[in-house]
Design an enzyme around this catalytic site. Structure first.
Site, PDB file in Angstrom:
ATOM      1  N   GLY A 207      23.916  48.643  42.944  1.00 52.64           N
ATOM      2  CA  GLY A 207      25.159  48.027  43.408  1.00 52.64           C
ATOM      3  C   GLY A 207      25.942  49.013  44.261  1.00 52.64           C
ATOM      4  O   GLY A 207      25.599  50.189  44.339  1.00 52.64           O
ATOM      5  N   PRO A 208      26.993  48.527  44.919  1.00 56.50           N
ATOM      6  CA  PRO A 208      27.796  49.383  45.772  1.00 56.50           C
ATOM      7  C   PRO A 208      28.492  50.470  44.955  1.00 56.50           C
ATOM      8  O   PRO A 208      28.612  50.344  43.733  1.00 56.50           O
ATOM      9  CB  PRO A 208      28.836  48.429  46.378  1.00 56.50           C
ATOM     10  CG  PRO A 208      28.437  47.065  45.989  1.00 56.50           C
ATOM     11  CD  PRO A 208      27.513  47.165  44.845  1.00 56.50           C
ATOM     12  N   GLY A 210      31.165  52.664  43.036  1.00 60.80           N
ATOM     13  CA  GLY A 210      32.424  52.390  42.345  1.00 60.80           C
ATOM     14  C   GLY A 210      32.484  51.071  41.620  1.00 60.80           C
ATOM     15  O   GLY A 210      33.561  50.588  41.284  1.00 60.80           O
ATOM     16  N   THR A 211      31.327  50.451  41.350  1.00 63.92           N
ATOM     17  CA  THR A 211      31.372  49.160  40.658  1.00 63.92           C
ATOM     18  C   THR A 211      31.154  49.303  39.153  1.00 63.92           C
ATOM     19  O   THR A 211      31.078  48.309  38.452  1.00 63.92           O
ATOM     20  CB  THR A 211      30.317  48.191  41.222  1.00 63.92           C
ATOM     21  OG1 THR A 211      29.096  48.904  41.366  1.00 63.92           O
ATOM     22  CG2 THR A 211      30.756  47.643  42.546  1.00 63.92           C
ATOM     23  N   GLY A 212      31.011  50.540  38.687  1.00 66.35           N
ATOM     24  CA  GLY A 212      30.943  50.743  37.239  1.00 66.35           C
ATOM     25  C   GLY A 212      29.544  50.949  36.691  1.00 66.35           C
ATOM     26  O   GLY A 212      29.311  50.705  35.514  1.00 66.35           O
ATOM     27  N   LYS A 213      28.616  51.424  37.517  1.00 64.49           N
ATOM     28  CA  LYS A 213      27.243  51.624  37.036  1.00 64.49           C
ATOM     29  C   LYS A 213      27.195  52.732  35.977  1.00 64.49           C
ATOM     30  O   LYS A 213      26.612  52.553  34.909  1.00 64.49           O
ATOM     31  CB  LYS A 213      26.316  51.966  38.209  1.00 64.49           C
ATOM     32  CG  LYS A 213      26.228  50.832  39.219  1.00 64.49           C
ATOM     33  CD  LYS A 213      25.266  51.130  40.331  1.00 64.49           C
ATOM     34  CE  LYS A 213      25.729  52.232  41.261  1.00 64.49           C
ATOM     35  NZ  LYS A 213      26.930  51.889  42.029  1.00 64.49           N
ATOM     36  N   HIS A 428      51.952  41.104  68.734  1.00 68.02           N
ATOM     37  CA  HIS A 428      50.524  41.219  68.421  1.00 68.02           C
ATOM     38  C   HIS A 428      50.249  40.682  67.014  1.00 68.02           C
ATOM     39  O   HIS A 428      49.369  39.842  66.832  1.00 68.02           O
ATOM     40  CB  HIS A 428      50.105  42.696  68.533  1.00 68.02           C
ATOM     41  CG  HIS A 428      48.657  42.949  68.280  1.00 68.02           C
ATOM     42  ND1 HIS A 428      47.778  43.301  69.274  1.00 68.02           N
ATOM     43  CD2 HIS A 428      47.925  42.915  67.141  1.00 68.02           C
ATOM     44  CE1 HIS A 428      46.574  43.451  68.761  1.00 68.02           C
ATOM     45  NE2 HIS A 428      46.637  43.229  67.458  1.00 68.02           N
ATOM     46  N   GLU A 429      51.031  41.145  66.058  1.00 68.28           N
ATOM     47  CA  GLU A 429      50.784  40.736  64.670  1.00 68.28           C
ATOM     48  C   GLU A 429      51.082  39.249  64.465  1.00 68.28           C
ATOM     49  O   GLU A 429      50.337  38.555  63.788  1.00 68.28           O
ATOM     50  CB  GLU A 429      51.617  41.576  63.695  1.00 68.28           C
ATOM     51  CG  GLU A 429      51.232  43.055  63.654  1.00 68.28           C
ATOM     52  CD  GLU A 429      49.760  43.283  63.396  1.00 68.28           C
ATOM     53  OE1 GLU A 429      49.137  42.449  62.710  1.00 68.28           O
ATOM     54  OE2 GLU A 429      49.213  44.278  63.907  1.00 68.28           O
ATOM     55  N   ASP A 505      40.472  45.075  66.175  1.00 66.73           N
ATOM     56  CA  ASP A 505      40.223  43.630  66.166  1.00 66.73           C
ATOM     57  C   ASP A 505      38.946  43.314  66.919  1.00 66.73           C
ATOM     58  O   ASP A 505      38.132  42.504  66.477  1.00 66.73           O
ATOM     59  CB  ASP A 505      41.371  42.875  66.862  1.00 66.73           C
ATOM     60  CG  ASP A 505      42.711  43.180  66.238  1.00 66.73           C
ATOM     61  OD1 ASP A 505      42.708  43.583  65.062  1.00 66.73           O
ATOM     62  OD2 ASP A 505      43.735  43.022  66.918  1.00 66.73           O
TER      63      ASP A 505
HETATM   64  P1  ADP Z   1      29.474  53.880  40.075  1.00 67.21           P
HETATM   65  O1  ADP Z   1      28.650  54.673  39.140  1.00 67.21           O
HETATM   66  O2  ADP Z   1      29.039  52.458  40.191  1.00 67.21           O
HETATM   67  O3  ADP Z   1      29.676  54.492  41.428  1.00 67.21           O
HETATM   68  P2  ADP Z   1      31.508  54.406  38.151  1.00 67.21           P
HETATM   69  O4  ADP Z   1      30.893  53.811  36.964  1.00 67.21           O
HETATM   70  O5  ADP Z   1      31.463  55.867  38.265  1.00 67.21           O
HETATM   71  O6  ADP Z   1      30.930  53.756  39.475  1.00 67.21           O
HETATM   72  O7  ADP Z   1      33.007  53.884  38.219  1.00 67.21           O
HETATM   73  C1  ADP Z   1      34.032  54.640  38.770  1.00 67.21           C
HETATM   74  C2  ADP Z   1      35.353  54.256  38.148  1.00 67.21           C
HETATM   75  O8  ADP Z   1      35.742  52.965  38.552  1.00 67.21           O
HETATM   76  C3  ADP Z   1      35.299  54.204  36.649  1.00 67.21           C
HETATM   77  O9  ADP Z   1      35.621  55.432  36.098  1.00 67.21           O
HETATM   78  C4  ADP Z   1      36.344  53.143  36.308  1.00 67.21           C
HETATM   79  O10 ADP Z   1      37.617  53.736  36.203  1.00 67.21           O
HETATM   80  C5  ADP Z   1      36.355  52.247  37.515  1.00 67.21           C
HETATM   81  N1  ADP Z   1      35.587  51.008  37.290  1.00 67.21           N
HETATM   82  C6  ADP Z   1      34.551  50.590  38.045  1.00 67.21           C
HETATM   83  N2  ADP Z   1      34.085  49.408  37.617  1.00 67.21           N
HETATM   84  C7  ADP Z   1      34.820  49.056  36.556  1.00 67.21           C
HETATM   85  C8  ADP Z   1      34.820  47.923  35.671  1.00 67.21           C
HETATM   86  N3  ADP Z   1      33.948  46.936  35.810  1.00 67.21           N
HETATM   87  N4  ADP Z   1      35.738  47.904  34.688  1.00 67.21           N
HETATM   88  C9  ADP Z   1      36.616  48.891  34.541  1.00 67.21           C
HETATM   89  N5  ADP Z   1      36.663  49.977  35.331  1.00 67.21           N
HETATM   90  C10 ADP Z   1      35.790  50.077  36.348  1.00 67.21           C
END
Ligand code: ADP
Length: 605
Positions: A207-208, A210-213, A428-429, A505
């Site tokens: 996954g992208p 920062g999605t919580g992996k 513009h906006e 844009d």
């Molecule tokens: P990844 O490994 O996907 O890059 P991380 O697991 O390290 O991402 O997540 C980074 C931070 O983002 C976590 O420490 C948390 O604070 C926040 N975060 C990301 N996804 C979630 C989620 N589903 N629920 C709660 N916090 C999340």
């Protein structure tokens, strides 16, 4: 989760140090202190004391060319230099002095040997160990080059009361469901063995960023209550070929000793990239990957070692790594949808103080496309803003401002636009907003502002989708392009000039138009032929063209035709509503920022 600390040194270590210190004190310092007590006298004094029979003991130290002697009751020690005196011995014998070997006690030969040979060696060994420990700490673990070669630096976590649980990971229900099975297996492997079912050896979280992996992997360990070994893919790769492989071996050795357990490899693409024979190939990385594959084959199914790995470049992984029997289960961890975003916001908001009026649904709608990490950041920014303005709790305005900060950067305090520029930006906006509002199937305007931001934006129009939006029709995409061209169209219409303000844009509009033609099959000319392939879907999604140069030329022409048509449409909308355009731009110019509701009120008045 708590990181497990290394065991402390045994007590004997400290005893040895204390013993050494005592020895040094006894046999080096004591004689030195005794030496201090010796008074130096001249030879005449010595002779007259001998003649008077006042010498108790005497010692002739040939090697040091001196004579040591005491007074008759032995309370004081004297020394004097040796002179060429043939009658010395006779004189001393006559005086009744006793010839002695140890007026000052000397260390025994054995002790001298200990002190002059063994002790320095011990000290150097200790110093060496101490320095290597310090260096290793500096280099980030016992895997640094010269010390502890090939040791894995995996951090071991064991479950603690504050460990991450599934409930801390908001949204991502599909991923949690897939992983719940793993937790169940770790709790009760027997149940699976009975039926003959085998758990996959490896699970890949894709996954992208920062999605919580990482969080999910930790939550699995937290829920399953088993040790958790965590290591990043890049930590394996070393300068010398073979060391990464040694680390992999060591990691699995440690893990097997602690079954059941979870081994988590973050950013596995650092070692798992496709192997190829190109020049500049990376031998070390390939060796490391080979070792990982071997290790994965090496442990039995249901052995209790569960491998989790995370990556945001699944398509770059070696097929051998993803074949059945290795990382064969793939758990997508996607960007959160509206509900997911709202839940994530709520989870993180538990950590801060906020007022009751905060509507997380609205904030989640405003933050469309944001990842979990970005949402966590938004919450924190809101709390920081509350502190900055001296309030005890964050309110809705803080959250809105923090979204803008995360999207567009901080407000620029000292960016001074000239009056004419400010007017152009306002038109513009409003151009964007008006074109958006006058088209059907277009997201409503949430806010328009002309306060310059640190990202370089001089103003922006925020549009917010009401719900989740998974499919886009051709018309909607065309409307988007028209909205993007609306800013420039307003400038042309009102001032008869074009400015640099529209560069972003233009970029966005071109991206959509190109994708419509090359990926979505939305052009009459090319139909449903894919002419672009998207790479790195999770990292921005670069695309590469896969068609002949002639077709590329034709695509370029079609793209600009599509944008031009929409530009003309936007211009027409604006000139049809010229009075409203002037009115709203005037208001924005004065107020610098208006909400979507105010905008609609003026528009519908
Ligand atoms: P990844 O490994 O996907 O890059 P991380 O697991 O390290 O991402 O997540 C980074 C931070 O983002 C976590 O420490 C948390 O604070 C926040 N975060 C990301 N996804 C979630 C989620 N589903 N629920 C709660 N916090 C999340």
């Amino acid at each position: 989760m708590n990181e497990v600390k290394k065991p402390k040194r045994p007590l004997i270590y400290y005893y040895v140090i204390v013993l050494l210190v005592l020895l040094v004190f006894n046999f080096l310092c004591m004689p030195l202190m005794a030496e201090r007590r010796i008074q130096e006298v001249d030879y005449n004094t010595f002779v007259s004391m001998a003649n008077a029979g006042e010498i108790g003991q005497v010692e002739l130290q040939q090697s040091e060319n001196r004579i040591l002697f005491t007074n008759s009751d032995g309370t004081a020690i004297y020394k004097t230099g040796m002179v060429d005196d043939p009658e010395l011995t006779q004189r001393l014998l006559d005086s009744g002095a006793k010839f002695s070997g140890e007026i000052i006690e000397q260390a025994s030969p054995f002790l001298t040997f200990l002190l002059s040979w063994v002790l320095p060696i011990l000290v150097f060994i200790w110093l060496g160990q101490y320095m290597s420990k310090k260096l290793m700490e500096k280099a980030g673990g016992p895997n640094s080059l010269a010390f502890g070669m090939g040791k894995s630096s995996a951090k071991v976590y064991v479950k603690s009361s504050e460990g991450i649980k599934f409930s801390d990971v908001a949204g991502e229900d599909e991923a949690k469901e897939a992983l719940a099975e793993v937790v169940d297996y770790l709790h009760n492997p027997g149940k699976y063995r009975e039926v003959g079912a085998a758990m996959p050896k490896g699970i890949l979280l894709v996954g992208p960023p920062g999605t919580g992996k990482t969080m999910l992997a930790k939550a699995v360990a937290g829920e399953a209550n088993v040790p958790f070994f965590s290591m990043s893919g890049s930590e394996f790769v070393e300068m010398f070929v073979g060391m990464g492989a040694a680390k992999v071996r060591d990691l699995f050795k440690q893990a097997k000793a602690k079954t059941p357990c979870i081994v988590f490899i973050d950013e596995i693409d650092a070692i798992g990239k496709k192997r190829d024979n190109q020049i500049g190939g990376n031998d070390e990385r390939e060796q490391t990957l080979n070792q990982l594959l071997t290790e994965m084959d090496g442990f039995e199914e249901n052995s209790g070692v569960m491998l989790l790995a995370a990556t945001n470049r699944p398509d770059s992984l070696d097929p051998a790594l993803t074949r059945p029997g290795r990382f064969d289960r793939r758990v997508p961890v996607e960007l959160p949808d509206l509900k997911g975003r709202e839940e994530i916001l709520k989870v993180h908001a538990r950590k801060i103080k906020y007022t009751d009026d905060v509507d997380f649904n609205k904030i989640a709608r405003m933050a469309s496309g944001a990842s979990g990490a970005e949402l966590a950041n938004i919450i924190n920014e809101a709390a920081l803003r509350a502190v900055r303005t001296g309030r005890g709790a964050a309110n809705e305005a803080d959250f809105e401002e923090s979204i803008e900060t995360v999207i567009a950067g901080y407000q620029k305090k000292n960016a001074i636009l000239t009056d004419a520029e400010k007017k152009v930006v306002a038109y513009h906006e409003v151009g964007h907003a008006l074109v958006a509002a006058k088209q059907t199937n277009s997201a409503p305007v949430q806010k328009i502002t002309i306060v310059p931001r640190t990202s370089g934006a001089l103003g922006y129009t925020m549009q917010v989708e009401e719900g989740n939006h998974y499919l886009m029709s051709r018309e909607e995409l065309e409307n988007r392009i028209a909205t993007f061209t609306g800013g420039r169209a307003a400038e042309e219409l009102v001032f008869g000039l074009v400015t640099t303000g529209a560069s972003n844009d233009i970029e966005q509009a071109t991206k959509i138009a190109r994708a419509m033609i090359t990926q979505y099959g939305m052009s009459d000319e090319f139909g449903m032929t894919a002419m672009e392939t998207v790479q790195n879907r999770y990292l921005g999604g670069d695309s590469s063209l896969s068609c002949s140069p002639e077709t590329q030329t034709a695509i370029d022409r079609a793209v600009s035709k599509l944008i031009e048509t929409q530009h003309a449409k936007a211009k027409k909308i604006l000139s049809d509503n010229r009075a409203k355009l002037d009115e709203i731009a005037g208001t924005l110019y004065e107020r610098e920022s208006i909400t979507g509701e105010e905008f609609m009120r003026i528009l519908n008045a």
